[in-house]
Scaffold this motif. Structure first.
Motif, PDB file in Angstrom:
ATOM      1  N   UNK A  47      82.684   2.593 -21.802  1.00 36.49           N
ATOM      2  CA  UNK A  47      81.983   3.313 -20.728  1.00 36.49           C
ATOM      3  C   UNK A  47      81.690   4.777 -21.044  1.00 36.49           C
ATOM      4  N   UNK A  48      82.432   5.372 -21.959  1.00 35.03           N
ATOM      5  CA  UNK A  48      82.228   6.798 -22.259  1.00 35.03           C
ATOM      6  C   UNK A  48      81.204   7.028 -23.365  1.00 35.03           C
ATOM      7  N   UNK A  49      80.629   5.956 -23.935  1.00 37.06           N
ATOM      8  CA  UNK A  49      79.677   6.091 -25.034  1.00 37.06           C
ATOM      9  C   UNK A  49      78.424   5.286 -24.712  1.00 37.06           C
ATOM     10  N   UNK A  50      77.294   5.962 -24.612  1.00 36.91           N
ATOM     11  CA  UNK A  50      76.054   5.273 -24.240  1.00 36.91           C
ATOM     12  C   UNK A  50      74.831   6.048 -24.710  1.00 36.91           C
ATOM     13  N   UNK A  92      61.994   5.190 -15.084  1.00 32.14           N
ATOM     14  CA  UNK A  92      63.331   4.791 -14.797  1.00 32.14           C
ATOM     15  C   UNK A  92      64.171   5.054 -16.057  1.00 32.14           C
ATOM     16  N   UNK A  93      65.319   5.640 -15.880  1.00 27.34           N
ATOM     17  CA  UNK A  93      66.248   5.909 -16.983  1.00 27.34           C
ATOM     18  C   UNK A  93      67.535   5.140 -16.728  1.00 27.34           C
ATOM     19  N   UNK A  94      67.992   4.430 -17.740  1.00 27.42           N
ATOM     20  CA  UNK A  94      69.210   3.634 -17.633  1.00 27.42           C
ATOM     21  C   UNK A  94      70.129   3.932 -18.814  1.00 27.42           C
ATOM     22  N   UNK A  95      71.426   3.706 -18.606  1.00 29.74           N
ATOM     23  CA  UNK A  95      72.401   3.838 -19.683  1.00 29.74           C
ATOM     24  C   UNK A  95      72.522   2.504 -20.425  1.00 29.74           C
ATOM     25  N   UNK A  96      72.583   2.585 -21.731  1.00 33.02           N
ATOM     26  CA  UNK A  96      72.836   1.419 -22.574  1.00 33.02           C
ATOM     27  C   UNK A  96      74.178   1.659 -23.259  1.00 33.02           C
TER      28      UNK A  96
END
Length: 70
Positions: free
Chosen positions: A33-36, A1-5
Motif C-alpha cells: 500500500x505504501x508503493x504505487x 481521472x487519476x488512480x493509484x496502481x
C-alpha cells in the motif's frame, strides 16, 4: 481521472504447465500500500494508445505494449 496502481510482491510462484508460447503459473501476490504509481485516464474514443513515463527500459520491450500494437 487519476488512480493509484499499487506495487505487489510475488511471495509464491510455480510454473504449472505451458500453453503455446506461454507458461501457466500459480502465484500469490501481496499488495504494497505504501508503493504505487499514479495513472491518468482520459475519457473519450481514441484511435491510438500512448504510454508516457520513465520506465527504465524501451517501451517496445514491454509485453503489454507489444500486444496493443498488434
Amino acid at each position: 481521472m487519476i488512480r493509484r496502481s499499487y506495487a505487489k510482491v510475488n511471495i509464491f510462484l510455480k510454473i504449472s504447465g505451458k500453453r503455446g508460447n506461454y507458461h501457466e503459473i500459480v502465484s500469490r501476490f501481496v499488495k504494497v500500500p505504501s508503493l504505487y504509481d499514479l495513472i491518468t485516464f482520459e475519457e473519450g474514443v481514441f484511435e491510438t494508445f500512448s504510454l508516457v513515463g520513465n520506465f527504465g527500459c524501451e517501451t517496445k520491450k514491454i509485453q503489454y505494449i507489444k500486444h496493443m500494437k498488434n
